[in-house]
Enzyme design. Sequence first.
Site, PDB file in Angstrom:
ATOM      1  N   CYS A   2      -2.005  16.701   8.544  1.00 22.69           N
ATOM      2  CA  CYS A   2      -0.931  17.583   8.971  1.00 22.69           C
ATOM      3  C   CYS A   2      -0.599  17.308  10.431  1.00 22.69           C
ATOM      4  O   CYS A   2      -1.374  16.672  11.136  1.00 22.69           O
ATOM      5  CB  CYS A   2      -1.354  19.026   8.798  1.00 22.69           C
ATOM      6  SG  CYS A   2      -1.883  19.388   7.111  1.00 22.69           S
ATOM      7  N   ARG A  27       3.425  13.082   9.600  1.00 23.37           N
ATOM      8  CA  ARG A  27       2.059  13.312   9.133  1.00 23.37           C
ATOM      9  C   ARG A  27       2.010  14.219   7.916  1.00 23.37           C
ATOM     10  O   ARG A  27       0.948  14.380   7.286  1.00 23.37           O
ATOM     11  CB  ARG A  27       1.230  13.917  10.254  1.00 23.37           C
ATOM     12  CG  ARG A  27       1.152  13.031  11.479  1.00 23.37           C
ATOM     13  CD  ARG A  27       0.501  13.754  12.611  1.00 23.37           C
ATOM     14  NE  ARG A  27      -0.902  13.964  12.378  1.00 23.37           N
ATOM     15  CZ  ARG A  27      -1.862  13.160  12.814  1.00 23.37           C
ATOM     16  NH1 ARG A  27      -1.551  12.110  13.528  1.00 23.37           N
ATOM     17  NH2 ARG A  27      -3.113  13.413  12.563  1.00 23.37           N
ATOM     18  N   TRP A  78       0.751  18.663   5.085  1.00 21.12           N
ATOM     19  CA  TRP A  78       0.571  17.794   3.928  1.00 21.12           C
ATOM     20  C   TRP A  78      -0.440  18.529   3.050  1.00 21.12           C
ATOM     21  O   TRP A  78      -1.606  18.682   3.417  1.00 21.12           O
ATOM     22  CB  TRP A  78       0.035  16.427   4.338  1.00 21.12           C
ATOM     23  CG  TRP A  78      -0.017  15.467   3.185  1.00 21.12           C
ATOM     24  CD1 TRP A  78       1.006  14.713   2.705  1.00 21.12           C
ATOM     25  CD2 TRP A  78      -1.148  15.171   2.364  1.00 21.12           C
ATOM     26  NE1 TRP A  78       0.591  13.967   1.630  1.00 21.12           N
ATOM     27  CE2 TRP A  78      -0.727  14.227   1.404  1.00 21.12           C
ATOM     28  CE3 TRP A  78      -2.459  15.615   2.341  1.00 21.12           C
ATOM     29  CZ2 TRP A  78      -1.596  13.723   0.428  1.00 21.12           C
ATOM     30  CZ3 TRP A  78      -3.309  15.112   1.374  1.00 21.12           C
ATOM     31  CH2 TRP A  78      -2.875  14.169   0.429  1.00 21.12           C
ATOM     32  N   ASN A 104      -5.732  21.279  10.636  1.00 17.72           N
ATOM     33  CA  ASN A 104      -5.618  19.962  10.000  1.00 17.72           C
ATOM     34  C   ASN A 104      -7.015  19.549   9.592  1.00 17.72           C
ATOM     35  O   ASN A 104      -7.921  19.530  10.418  1.00 17.72           O
ATOM     36  CB  ASN A 104      -5.036  18.954  10.998  1.00 17.72           C
ATOM     37  CG  ASN A 104      -5.015  17.555  10.437  1.00 17.72           C
ATOM     38  OD1 ASN A 104      -4.966  17.368   9.215  1.00 17.72           O
ATOM     39  ND2 ASN A 104      -5.064  16.559  11.309  1.00 17.72           N
ATOM     40  N   GLY A 105      -7.192  19.213   8.313  1.00 18.04           N
ATOM     41  CA  GLY A 105      -8.516  18.815   7.836  1.00 18.04           C
ATOM     42  C   GLY A 105      -8.844  19.535   6.549  1.00 18.04           C
ATOM     43  O   GLY A 105      -7.966  20.144   5.932  1.00 18.04           O
ATOM     44  N   GLU A 490       0.497  -5.780  -2.196  1.00 18.78           N
ATOM     45  CA  GLU A 490       1.292  -5.005  -1.251  1.00 18.78           C
ATOM     46  C   GLU A 490       2.709  -4.759  -1.796  1.00 18.78           C
ATOM     47  O   GLU A 490       3.264  -3.669  -1.658  1.00 18.78           O
ATOM     48  CB  GLU A 490       1.350  -5.729   0.101  1.00 18.78           C
ATOM     49  CG  GLU A 490       2.231  -5.096   1.153  1.00 18.78           C
ATOM     50  CD  GLU A 490       1.806  -3.692   1.572  1.00 18.78           C
ATOM     51  OE1 GLU A 490       0.712  -3.250   1.178  1.00 18.78           O
ATOM     52  OE2 GLU A 490       2.596  -3.033   2.264  1.00 18.78           O
ATOM     53  N   LYS A 494       4.255  -1.093  -2.283  1.00 18.66           N
ATOM     54  CA  LYS A 494       5.514  -0.672  -1.658  1.00 18.66           C
ATOM     55  C   LYS A 494       6.469  -0.125  -2.723  1.00 18.66           C
ATOM     56  O   LYS A 494       7.158   0.853  -2.497  1.00 18.66           O
ATOM     57  CB  LYS A 494       6.179  -1.853  -0.936  1.00 18.66           C
ATOM     58  CG  LYS A 494       5.573  -2.192   0.402  1.00 18.66           C
ATOM     59  CD  LYS A 494       5.941  -1.161   1.451  1.00 18.66           C
ATOM     60  CE  LYS A 494       4.959  -1.101   2.602  1.00 18.66           C
ATOM     61  NZ  LYS A 494       3.654  -0.531   2.324  1.00 18.66           N
ATOM     62  N   GLU A 497       5.248   3.381  -3.810  1.00 23.88           N
ATOM     63  CA  GLU A 497       5.363   4.486  -2.857  1.00 23.88           C
ATOM     64  C   GLU A 497       6.805   4.778  -2.458  1.00 23.88           C
ATOM     65  O   GLU A 497       7.132   5.912  -2.145  1.00 23.88           O
ATOM     66  CB  GLU A 497       4.491   4.259  -1.625  1.00 23.88           C
ATOM     67  CG  GLU A 497       4.873   3.103  -0.747  1.00 23.88           C
ATOM     68  CD  GLU A 497       3.942   2.987   0.476  1.00 23.88           C
ATOM     69  OE1 GLU A 497       3.721   1.862   0.926  1.00 23.88           O
ATOM     70  OE2 GLU A 497       3.454   4.014   0.958  1.00 23.88           O
ATOM     71  N   HIS A 513      -6.838 -11.949 -19.505  1.00 22.89           N
ATOM     72  CA  HIS A 513      -8.020 -11.147 -19.798  1.00 22.89           C
ATOM     73  C   HIS A 513      -7.659  -9.701 -20.090  1.00 22.89           C
ATOM     74  O   HIS A 513      -8.484  -8.805 -19.896  1.00 22.89           O
ATOM     75  CB  HIS A 513      -9.017 -11.278 -18.638  1.00 22.89           C
ATOM     76  CG  HIS A 513      -9.383 -12.702 -18.396  1.00 22.89           C
ATOM     77  ND1 HIS A 513     -10.373 -13.342 -19.119  1.00 22.89           N
ATOM     78  CD2 HIS A 513      -8.833 -13.637 -17.586  1.00 22.89           C
ATOM     79  CE1 HIS A 513     -10.431 -14.604 -18.719  1.00 22.89           C
ATOM     80  NE2 HIS A 513      -9.503 -14.818 -17.807  1.00 22.89           N
ATOM     81  N   LYS A 612       1.819   9.701   6.792  1.00 18.91           N
ATOM     82  CA  LYS A 612       1.587   8.432   7.485  1.00 18.91           C
ATOM     83  C   LYS A 612       0.115   8.238   7.842  1.00 18.91           C
ATOM     84  O   LYS A 612      -0.420   7.157   7.689  1.00 18.91           O
ATOM     85  CB  LYS A 612       2.431   8.388   8.764  1.00 18.91           C
ATOM     86  CG  LYS A 612       2.220   7.106   9.549  1.00 18.91           C
ATOM     87  CD  LYS A 612       3.428   6.245   9.484  1.00 18.91           C
ATOM     88  CE  LYS A 612       3.204   4.856  10.007  1.00 18.91           C
ATOM     89  NZ  LYS A 612       3.234   3.831   8.953  1.00 18.91           N
TER      90      LYS A 612
HETATM   91  C1  F6R Z   1       1.275   2.233   2.794  1.00 23.90           C
HETATM   92  C2  F6R Z   1       0.568   2.675   3.974  1.00 23.90           C
HETATM   93  C3  F6R Z   1      -0.830   3.102   3.828  1.00 23.90           C
HETATM   94  C4  F6R Z   1      -1.649   2.816   5.093  1.00 23.90           C
HETATM   95  C5  F6R Z   1      -3.040   3.428   4.939  1.00 23.90           C
HETATM   96  C6  F6R Z   1      -3.940   3.085   6.104  1.00 23.90           C
HETATM   97  O1  F6R Z   1       2.561   1.794   3.102  1.00 23.90           O
HETATM   98  O2  F6R Z   1       1.109   2.726   5.043  1.00 23.90           O
HETATM   99  O3  F6R Z   1      -1.409   2.539   2.706  1.00 23.90           O
HETATM  100  O4  F6R Z   1      -1.730   1.441   5.273  1.00 23.90           O
HETATM  101  O5  F6R Z   1      -2.919   4.808   4.848  1.00 23.90           O
HETATM  102  O6  F6R Z   1      -3.435   3.569   7.310  1.00 23.90           O
HETATM  103  P1  F6R Z   1      -3.993   3.058   8.680  1.00 23.90           P
HETATM  104  O7  F6R Z   1      -3.585   1.656   8.861  1.00 23.90           O
HETATM  105  O8  F6R Z   1      -3.370   3.974   9.685  1.00 23.90           O
HETATM  106  O9  F6R Z   1      -5.489   3.186   8.639  1.00 23.90           O
END
Ligand code: F6R
Length: 617
Positions: A2, A27, A78, A104-105, A490, A494, A497, A513, A612
């Site tokens: 959060c 966040r 969040w 937050n937590g 990746e 992408k 998400e 397999h 994020k």
């Molecule tokens: C996906 C994305 C996440 C972050 C993950 C790690 O697009 O951004 O998968 O890569 O949450 O975040 P960091 O790099 O901040 O540890």
Amino acid sequence: MCGLFAYVGSVNAVPILLDGLRSVEYRGYDSAGISVITESGSIETRKRGDHKASLNNLHSAVTDDQLFGLVGIGHTRWATHGVVNHANSHPHSSVDGSISIAHNGIIENFLDIRDELLDSGVELSSETDSEVIAHLAGNYLATGHSLRDSLVKTVGQLKGNMVVIAVATSEPSKVVGLRLGNAGGIVVGKNEDSAFMASDTVALLSHTAEVVYLESGQVVEIESGSFRLFDFNGKPIEGKSVKTDQSFRAAQKGKYPDFMSKEIAEQPEAIQRAIAGRVNLVSGELEMPEITLSANQIRSIDRVLITGMGTSLHAGMFGASMIESLARIPASAENSSELRYRNPVIGSNTLIIAVTQSGETADTLAAMEYASQQGSCQIAVLEQEGSQAARIADFTLPIHAGQEIGVASTKTMIASMTTLLELSIFLARVRSVIDVDRVKQLVEQISTLPSLVASTLDRNGETSDVAKHLAKFTDLLYLGRGSQLPIALEGALKMKELAYIHAEGYPAGEMKHGVNALLGADMPTVVCAPNNHLYEKMLSNISEVKARGGEVMAIVSDSDDTLERIVDQVIRIPDCSEFLQPFLTLVPLQLLAYTTALELGRDPDQPRNLAKTVTVE
Ligand code: F6R
């Protein structure tokens, strides 16, 4: 996860809190709320739990009723405990209204505490774990404790990692904040007549040029123009001031419609910055001034274990393949949430590399703490130099991508990959696995990367038609081999998400397999198939997909004239040496996900259910 923001000063707190919350909204955006101490000394709280509209709606609400106060706290949520609604939005207050808190937590023993509160006759108004803090601290306040003592005593009853900020009617001129464990940071700053707290430095940039990062086990009181730090026993602490990087101010969309398209477009510059100061074209050397290990220490490394989550893990997988192939050290990459709990055998000869752009990801920090206890040397590859990961690691390698606001990582991945590639050349050179000429050649090749990525971006149009087509499906498959596997993973991440389309990333050789059973006209396959030593193998896998009626979209090298005759659609990348190809195949996959998301009307900057920085496990 959060976002928190607090203000004490001489002007109305309300617009400052809303502005601060805007900066930390990435966040979490399930709800938004503020509490201010009004001129009459009471606490007034306003909140909205309307998903992504919360902050805008809160803005309208507080403007309409002209809320005013000089002291306040704010929160963007969040959701962890309890659905997204008004009642579960922060801040939460005690029954008598003497205190309001934002949290937050996660409180791990929340159910026990809640039951105790219910047994004692307290009526809870939300499903959140956070609300219990307000009631417990309210009880301490009622027996004459200060706000600071009340909060410290309260978290003494709680298990978990958390950051809490609070205001109380008994001390109407201050906000108190505390940190327990690694639940994301809390940053404190001040100017002449105001003081602030926020989850992220970026929220304080317009207010102060210096900040103090609160450590676990510390509590801070902010008042107009000042703040004081204490440990949990009440002993005053001298906080270490850190100058803020004002370049973060660049976190504006500018001419772009959203942060994600801006950050994708910024990738050539991000690579350039990750190269600056390391790749020396004049001497032909690769310098890594941040790593001050002796040559003997580097030679004694017998294993490299890279850890991270999500996109950072994918960057780490690429790094592991580079370190193993260039520096000839056994290297692997592992998800931090698995690593931290499986009692791994690591020791003083294991080099741990944590990849985390935020430096605050809970699982990654926990894996790093574990590695520290085992006596392993640790390097953190990160963007946020003032983060918790920087404090745990022995060495940090800043990626210098620049502040990333879009929830989905793009430029931080490419800058992390660049940094890991540089590290692998550095390790190889110090261990004498490659000679001066080879380093010179690699350095020259890396220096072309920004323009190669720029020219890949210029072909942006090629992905649009493919994206329009992919948007019609509910399932997609992404295939890669070798250093293209993390890129395929990746690409699928992408797409999931951003466009909310189910997409699987897979090693192409694994298809027979089991996954081949899924192939057919209803599931297109995206393949990373540039000209490299695994090209022939990919060709066979592609033919197998085609033979089973599956459509194939292939990312291919410019000089490839075979695949366009076999697959349904090609997206071309410039020819380049094999170890640079993953940087180039990544770009069209980011664009595909972005454009498909737009096609489906999704918000690329704030995908649903995500945040994020993931500061809870
Ligand atoms: C996906 C994305 C996440 C972050 C993950 C790690 O697009 O951004 O998968 O890569 O949450 O975040 P960091 O790099 O901040 O540890």
